[in-house]
Design an enzyme around this catalytic site. Structure first.
Site, PDB file in Angstrom:
ATOM      1  N   GLU A  56      -4.299  13.254   8.387  1.00 20.93           N
ATOM      2  CA  GLU A  56      -4.709  12.861   7.046  1.00 20.93           C
ATOM      3  C   GLU A  56      -6.121  12.328   7.190  1.00 20.93           C
ATOM      4  O   GLU A  56      -6.337  11.181   7.564  1.00 20.93           O
ATOM      5  CB  GLU A  56      -3.786  11.792   6.480  1.00 20.93           C
ATOM      6  CG  GLU A  56      -4.060  11.489   5.034  1.00 20.93           C
ATOM      7  CD  GLU A  56      -4.665  10.109   4.800  1.00 20.93           C
ATOM      8  OE1 GLU A  56      -4.964   9.810   3.644  1.00 20.93           O
ATOM      9  OE2 GLU A  56      -4.847   9.348   5.755  1.00 20.93           O
ATOM     10  N   ASP A  82       0.831  -1.198   0.000  1.00 27.70           N
ATOM     11  CA  ASP A  82       0.000   0.000   0.000  1.00 27.70           C
ATOM     12  C   ASP A  82       0.871   1.256   0.000  1.00 27.70           C
ATOM     13  O   ASP A  82       0.660   2.173   0.769  1.00 27.70           O
ATOM     14  CB  ASP A  82      -0.944  -0.009   1.212  1.00 27.70           C
ATOM     15  CG  ASP A  82      -1.949   1.140   1.150  1.00 27.70           C
ATOM     16  OD1 ASP A  82      -2.190   1.656   0.051  1.00 27.70           O
ATOM     17  OD2 ASP A  82      -2.479   1.515   2.211  1.00 27.70           O
ATOM     18  N   ASP A 132      -1.723   8.950   9.681  1.00 28.15           N
ATOM     19  CA  ASP A 132      -2.421   8.349   8.550  1.00 28.15           C
ATOM     20  C   ASP A 132      -3.771   7.781   8.983  1.00 28.15           C
ATOM     21  O   ASP A 132      -3.889   7.161  10.036  1.00 28.15           O
ATOM     22  CB  ASP A 132      -1.534   7.236   7.978  1.00 28.15           C
ATOM     23  CG  ASP A 132      -2.138   6.619   6.748  1.00 28.15           C
ATOM     24  OD1 ASP A 132      -2.317   7.363   5.778  1.00 28.15           O
ATOM     25  OD2 ASP A 132      -2.431   5.416   6.765  1.00 28.15           O
TER      26      ASP A 132
END
Lengths: 765, 292
Positions: A348, A163, A306
């Site tokens: 994020e 990823d 994240d």
């Protein structure tokens, strides 16, 4: 070898408590705990004189949010003590220069609001190769003016699919292809020496299934099985699944994966190999805090957190943006303020505008959660405005987007490593009398080049089966038409594309926040189709906008006339202009100025009585803005353009914006420079023998509309083009008409008024 | 996926009992267990060009170990240890001047050193000048990422203070037993041996094995105590248990398992080996799978 594994200072270790159960039951738990913590670290205050004060200052916030998630039971003390032990351990590992920076920033908590900050983001391997080679590229970053550098994930990912590095196998090690942990520390030190801040990813929602904890869970260690969400059968997963959304429907359907080795279902929101951490377990909170401290001690100035919306799972909800997720971030924020107040949190969270702002803190806790958040609303609406040449939706979205609190800021970006998601809500679209679905479809179609007048070369990513809407992949240069114009060798198209690039970048450089350049965009890197031949990447067209940095092209920046040179020098100018414009400081008072012109986006930023007006024209045609349309305090005709540093004279009381033009205007007492500029004016007039063409205009040099004082006659040698070369005051926008005369008598006036800028060669109707 | 390379550097030999003999030497044992646990365990040593050597190589090869890093010496014999039993106490005589005293750093070994993810070495193999130099050179060649594990073995008269001191200096992880711990105290005369090892010698982890009292893992930050894992060891012997422990610990450290998992897995693995005869027992795959 340094120990690269997590040290569970922990459960097997007995921690004696100082507070009796009786006292705990009766007393003010927060105060008891606080006093206990303060007294426990008594012996360390000599070495860390700031520690006591920082604990006093931040403990209350920590306690409030920590206990709102984990409760304030008697046993909770042990976890709190473990957490503070981690802080102490972290302080002992923290280098002196970082501690000094912490002190400086603690005294000046708004340091990141400075107009001086300009961000860049890059993949170490694509940009330079590895960390060592990246160090050689620091001069390039400095030359451009980048001082807030985000290195895409570089911690040790799992082998195979990962990823894009967001499946971390070990938070204390670096991807072997990029170097070692020492390389990272060295790079961070060198960046600091050059005045560049470092942003690193902290993937806190999940670990790779190869992480030590996941491996331990897989081999049946009960303690580590509790680190993840594990279920014996489908009962609970099915109940959750009813409300969950799939993030990568094409690649990774479902939110749970089955592991026959342990006969359990594991929560995997993203890919099968990314196991969601179970933050309901205080052990996880503490373990991840340890990892966070470890990462911060590499010298990172900002952690990009994240996928924070997914941190907390609650049955019956879509398990995003839960209150507890916010509380966890707030607790972490308070803790990090104790050990490293100089380190920022960047959220994020690609969620709706109202939800994004909550990650910057809300309800009296502004600035006590994340300091920065990605401004996805601005990004997607800028793209929409450019495609439609209409800024109503952009204005509406920004108008409705709650203001970021004064002690926080945005990360404004045009492109990043991800696709562009059309975060255009039905509600906003309805507010400008558009249909949300059609608007999103328009954006998809426009940027994938499906519309007739589209210049974009983008690709649909993860198309929704039912609605047909899709996100879009492609580099900035390709999406604004540079790629197409270059392929077709269209000089005018290239000019327009460069203007479009600078137009959209001028917005992110002047809007509140830190602008972020996706490195490579500054030299107009176009789409890279190499991924199609790589079986691991070919299904994911986001690789199209992740080209390796082409250093031969970078060299062209020094060669005038090349596209690279034009773009690079424009970017340098933009960065320079931002750094010299004090009104761009994050604490300014901002407001949108709504003008009755579709293509014009206008806003004002004020700081201590003074301010600047930022105007951008999203249209491929020039526009006139009568000065009376502007707010009262802006009704002048002479301004200083902070972008170019020139004094502009809009002599006929209309501000004119060239196609895709923009100004950063401020009021000025300075007069336009008197030095004259040679201006060549061409007009196309059909005449008969004996007739001559004169010019008359609004400025004295052109007779101030008095036909008796008109200049001319013009030179007909290029008939039917009549030309004149005259000296006019510099930087003046003026209007003019031609007049046809025979023997001094006026025969005819031009049917239209023209305008142009002295020194230019193009006039507009 | 590339398997981690765990090199067992030092002596391989035969333990010669009055009635039978069996292979021994920590490096061989460690690489055997490392391989069992799914790594690329490589014995790095030297045998003589004789029957004993041939037999030893055959035996290691039959356990699927890579024997290409075992050198052959045509001048001296394969190493042996004479074990004699008097009154139930085993006494050992380690033969001098044998093949593993003459380890030499060949280009193949140099490449291996650069490749290795972990190297296990001991003090015994450093008794002779030649091998001592080779082992130190080998450890200088390893990458910064390589884990260096030293097994402290204080067997008279095969060690000197200098050897111990340099070994501690070179190692990331030091494994010793309670007796050796006390002996170090006397030898170096420091008050806080733990602190001394961490700050003066640059050791990262101390692993203290205490036989039936379990094991301890000590890092600068913490102290993990793991009791012995109960198994039925009526049929077993304690041969090679320490080496099994080292191998399992190394295996887990290389996978970055949390430390508490490392020590408990190593302890359980060692217990399984203790429950069986010999240093290289056949472990059922269920045991391997649950502890790998």
């Amino acid at each position: 070898m340094a120990l690269k594994t997590w040290n569970p200072r922990s459960v097997s270790q007995y921690i004696p408590l100082n507070i009796s159960r009786e006292a705990w039951k009766k007393g003010d738990k927060r105060d008891l705990m606080k006093q206990d913590i303060i007294s426990r670290y008594d012996q360390h205050y000599r070495r860390y004189p700031f520690l006591k004060h920082r604990i006093e200052k931040n403990f209350d916030d920590f306690w409030r949010f920590y206990t709102s998630v984990y409760g304030d039971g008697y046993e909770q003390q042990r976890w709190v003590i473990r957490i503070f032990d981690s802080i102490l351990q972290g302080l002992q590992d923290r280098k002196k220069d970082m501690q000094q920076l912490d002190l400086d920033r603690d005294a000046n908590p708004l340091w990141f609001q400075s107009e001086e900050l300009v961000g860049g983001v890059l993949y170490v391997d694509l940009f330079a190769g590895d960390l060592k080679k990246l160090r050689d590229k620091i001069p390039y970053l400095k030359e451009l003016g980048i001082n807030f550098l985000h290195l895409m994930p570089l911690l040790r990912p799992r082998d195979g699919l990962n990823d894009g590095g967001y499946a971390v196998q070990n938070y204390r090690d670096v991807d072997r292809r990029l170097g070692t942990y020492d390389d990272l520390r060295k790079t961070s030190r060198m960046l600091h020496q050059e005045g560049i801040n470092l942003v690193l990813d902290f993937v806190m929602n999940h670990t790779a299934k190869e992480h030590g904890w996941a491996q331990a869970a897989m081999s049946g260690h009960p303690r580590y099985q509790k680190f993840f969400h594990m279920f014996d059968d489908r009962t609970l997963p099915d109940m959750y699944e009813r409300h969950l959304i799939e993030v990568f429907p094409d690649f990774a359907p479902g939110n749970f994966s089955y592991y026959p080795q342990i006969s359990k279902w594991v929560w995997t929101t993203f890919y099968e190999f990314q196991w969601d951490l179970n933050y309901a377990n205080p052990d996880v909170f503490h373990a991840m805090f340890d990892e966070m401290v470890h990462l911060v001690n590499t010298g990172a100035d900002c952690l990009r957190l994240d996928a924070v919306p997914y941190l907390w799972k609650k049955l019956g909800t879509h398990c995003q943006n839960q209150d507890e997720a916010h509380h966890l971030l707030q607790a972490y924020r308070a803790l990090l303020r104790i050990i490293a107040p100089g380190v920022l949190f960047k959220a994020e969270a690609i969620v709706g505008p109202e939800e994004i702002v909550r990650y910057l803190g809300s309800d009296g806790f502004e600035g006590k959660e994340c300091d920065l958040a990605y401004n996805a609303t601005l990004m997607s609406h800028i793209w929409h405005a450019m495609a439609s040449e209409n800024t109503h939706l952009l204005r509406t979205a920004l108008h409705r987007l709650p203001m970021a609190p004064k002690n926080t800021s945005w990360i404004n970006y045009i492109r990043c490593h991800d696709d562009i998601g059309w975060g255009i809500s039905d509600e906003f679209a309805a507010a400008v009398n558009q249909n949300g679905h059609h608007t999103r479809m328009f954006c998809t179609d426009f940027y994938t080049g499906k519309l007739a007048d589209s210049y974009a070369e983008g690709y649909a990513f993860q198309r929704d089966f039912y609605s047909g809407e899709a996100r879009v992949s492609g580099t900035m240069a390709s999406l604004v038409g540079l790629q197409k114009a270059m392929v077709e060798a269209e000089d005018l198209g290239i000019d327009d594309a460069i203007k479009r690039i600078m137009l959209i970048n001028n917005i992110i450089f002047s809007w509140k926040g830190i602008p972020l350049i996706y490195m490579g965009d500054e030299i107009g890197q176009t789409n890279d189709y190499g991924y199609l031949s790589n079986p691991l990447k070919m299904r994911d067209n986001r690789w199209v906008h992740r080209p390796p940095m082409d250093w031969d092209k970078v060299e062209l920046r020094k060669m005038p006339g090349t596209i690279q040179h034009r773009l690079y020098s424009e970017f340098q100018k933009l960065i320079e202009a931002r750094k010299n414009t004090p009104f761009i400081h994050g604490t300014s008072d901002d407001r949108l100025v709504l003008l009755d012109i579709d293509s014009v986006f206008c806003f004002e930023r004020r700081l201590e009585e003074k301010g600047a007006l930022f105007l951008s024209n999203f249209s491929r045609d020039p526009v006139h803005i009568p000065t009376e349309m502007l707010p009262e305090e802006w009704q002048y005709k002479t301004f200083k353009d902070l972008y170019t540093g020139r004094v502009l004279d809009f002599s006929f009381n209309e501000i004119v914006l060239e196609p895709y033009g923009y100004y950063w205007l401020s009021l000025t007492n300075e007069k336009p420079t008197l030095e004259a500029e040679n201006t060549i004016i061409d007009v196309l007039v059909e005449t008969e023998i004996g007739e001559q063409v004169y010019l008359v205009g609004n400025i004295p040099e052109l007779g101030a509309w008095d036909p008796e004082k008109s200049v001319g006659p013009l030179d007909p040698s290029g008939y039917p083009t009549w030309e004149i070369q005259i000296k006019l005051p510099a930087n003046t926008y003026f209007e003019f008409q031609w007049v046809k005369k025979r023997n001094g008598h006026i025969l005819e006036w031009s049917p239209e008024k023209y305008w142009m800028k002295s020194g230019d060669e193009i006039s507009y109707l | 996926m590339r398997k981690p390379v765990i090199a067992g550097l030092g002596e391989v030999l035969w333990d010669v009992f009055p009635e039978y003999k069996r292979p021994g030497g920590a490096p061989a044992n460690v690489s055997f267990h490392a391989t069992k646990l799914g790594n690329n365990g490589v014995p790095v040593s030297r045998v003589g060009d004789d029957e004993n050597g041939e037999e030893l190589l055959k035996l290691l090869a039959s356990h699927h170990l890579d024997i290409s890093y075992i050198q052959k010496d045509d001048r001296v014999p394969t190493g042996t240890v004479e074990v004699s039993m008097t009154n139930g106490e085993a006494s050992y005589v380690i033969t001098d001047g044998v093949a593993w005293d003459r380890l030499s750093l060949t280009p193949a070994w140099q490449d291996l050193a650069r490749d290795a993810d972990a190297v296990c070495f001991g003090t015994l193999a450093q008794r002779n000048e030649v091998s001592r130099r080779t082992i130190r050179e080998f450890l200088k060649l390893v990458s910064g990422e390589c884990l260096k594990i030293a097994d402290i073995n204080l067997r008279e008269p095969h060690y000197t203070e200098e050897v111990i001191d340099t070994t501690l200096q070179l190692a990331d992880l030091v494994k010793l037993n309670a007796h050796e711990w006390n002996r170090l105290h006397e030898l170096f005369g420091v008050d806080d041996l733990k602190e001394w090892l961490f700050s003066e010698k640059g050791v990262r982890i101390i692993c203290l094995t205490k036989g039936m009292d379990g094991a301890e893992l000590i890092t600068p930050e913490q102290h993990l105590v793991e009791p012995v894992h109960p198994v039925d060891n009526t049929d077993g012997d304690s041969v090679g248990v320490g080496d099994a422990f080292t191998a399992s610990l190394t295996h887990h450290l290389l996978r970055n398992s949390p430390l508490d998992v490392c020590i408990s897995a190593a302890n359980k693995y060692a217990a399984q080996v203790a429950a069986r005869k010999g240093a290289m027992p056949d472990l059922p795959s269920s045991v391997i799978n649950s502890l790998a």
